[in-house]
Design an enzyme around this catalytic site. Structure first.
Site, mmCIF file in Angstrom:
data_model
loop_
_atom_site.group_PDB
_atom_site.id
_atom_site.type_symbol
_atom_site.label_atom_id
_atom_site.label_comp_id
_atom_site.label_asym_id
_atom_site.label_seq_id
_atom_site.Cartn_x
_atom_site.Cartn_y
_atom_site.Cartn_z
ATOM 1 C CG ASP A 25 -31.608 -25.741 13.673
ATOM 2 O OD1 ASP A 25 -32.411 -26.451 13.043
ATOM 3 O OD2 ASP A 25 -30.741 -25.042 13.125
ATOM 4 C CG HIS B 65 -38.604 -22.867 9.000
ATOM 5 N ND1 HIS B 65 -37.892 -22.596 7.850
ATOM 6 C CD2 HIS B 65 -37.909 -23.853 9.643
ATOM 7 C CE1 HIS B 65 -36.812 -23.361 7.801
ATOM 8 N NE2 HIS B 65 -36.801 -24.142 8.865
#
Length: 346
Positions: free
Chosen positions: A137, A210
């Site tokens: 992330d 995403h």
């Protein structure tokens, strides 16, 4: 911005009649941070402090900053980014969890009787900066000077130059459904290969990945960035697993555009595949002023009063929930803006 090993997120609402005590607290918060940091000065304790739109109206007799507003719910055909109350935000980070805990405790003690907890999350570093879905992330976070340019307000928003805006959301993951997917299906949902973190080539990437829907460009084709400080959290005994999303930007419209792409879709209906497994249960937008403002906002407020209040703040918006302000204490003994100075990591 260094990778955070631990984080403590506090979103508070301020009780009616406690405005004076909160104003006094904001001018004293730097001392509280220094007192906790002094116990372990090499553990990189920092704290971001924020003020929401409703609380701004209650604390200050001056127009709001230009983009300080309520977080508007983003309603798609299938998924919704909800808006939830929040007057104060504290984003605490450190290499040791006990420092995060102690600072959160001292803050709550100082505000005892003045606030209620709207949300509280303890985040942690998970392996090599991965979220609980198993993906790294923050790969595309800008670093160094580009990070400051992405996160900090420029001179066009004087007298608040050097401040920022931040949006926070708490996402709960359906790990059972996510784990039922193959690794290839998970990679297509994210737009990156799970193990290597290498982005999938455009020709092979799903249009609802995403990565695709979070890529925002200006009219001239320049990619617009924000600075994310997301952290995983969880309680296995309660089967609660999630990601606390926190994104800093010089203009929250960039973050809002990303969320519109995710929840509404681009084109509409083509929502982010990750949302089929991750549900947003909170959402707030905060303003992030400089430490000088927190110490003494007099000059900045006077400058805001001299500007056109009609253009800066509509009367019908004055009682909506909204953003907050931030400042950071770092180990060189200085107070800096919301964990953003020296940024080098997402």
């Amino acid at each position: 911005m260094f990778p955070s090993r631990n984080a403590h997120f506090l979103v508070l609402t301020v009780r009616e009649g406690a405005e004076g005590a909160v104003r006094d607290f904001l001018t004293d918060v730097a001392g509280i941070i220094r007192a906790v940091d002094f116990r372990a000065t090499d553990e990189r304790l920092t704290c971001v402090v924020g003020i929401g739109a409703v609380l701004w109206d209650r604390l200050f007799d001056a127009p709001r900053p230009a983009s300080l507003r309520s977080f508007t719910p983003v309603v798609g055909r299938v998924h919704t980014a909800v808006s939830t109350p929040g007057d104060l935000l504290f984003h605490i980070r450190a290499d040791r969890p006990d420092l995060c805990f102690e600072l959160a405790r001292q803050i709550m003690d100082a505000l005892s009787g003045c606030v209620d907890v709207a949300d509280e999350v303890q985040g942690f570093k998970y392996f090599d900066n991965r979220d609980l879905l198993g993906f790294v992330d923050g790969t595309e976070n800008p670093r160094n000077q580009p990070a400051l340019e992405a996160a900090l307000v420029g001179s066009d928003e004087a007298p608040l130059t050097g401040s920022s805006y931040v949006i926070v959301q708490k996402y709960i993951h359906d790990m059972t459904s996510w784990d039922s997917l193959s690794v290839e299906e998970q990679s297509q949902a994210m737009g990156r290969h799970k193990l290597s973190d290498i982005e999938i080539p455009d020709a092979e990437k799903a249009d609802n990945a995403h990565v695709v829907l979070n890529t925002i460009e200006a009219p001239d084709g320049t990619e617009l960035k924000i600075v994310r400080e997301n952290m995983p959290f969880g309680r296995p005994g309660s089967e609660e697993y999630g990601t606390y999303y926190i994104g800093y930007a010089s203009d929250p419209a960039v973050t809002e555009r990303m969320l519109e792409n995710m929840f509404i879709g681009d084109p509409p209906g083509n929502h982010d595949r990750i949302l089929d497994f991750s549900t947003a249960v909170t959402g707030s937008l905060f303003f992030v002023p400089t430490i000088d403002f927190l110490d003494d906002p007099t000059d900045a407020l006077e400058a805001l009063r001299r500007q056109d209040p009609v253009a800066r703040m509509k009367d019908e918006d004055r009682h909506e929930p909204g953003p907050t302000s931030a400042s950071e204490y770092v180990n060189d003994g200085s107070l800096r803006i919301g964990s953003l100075k020296g940024a080098d990591h997402e």
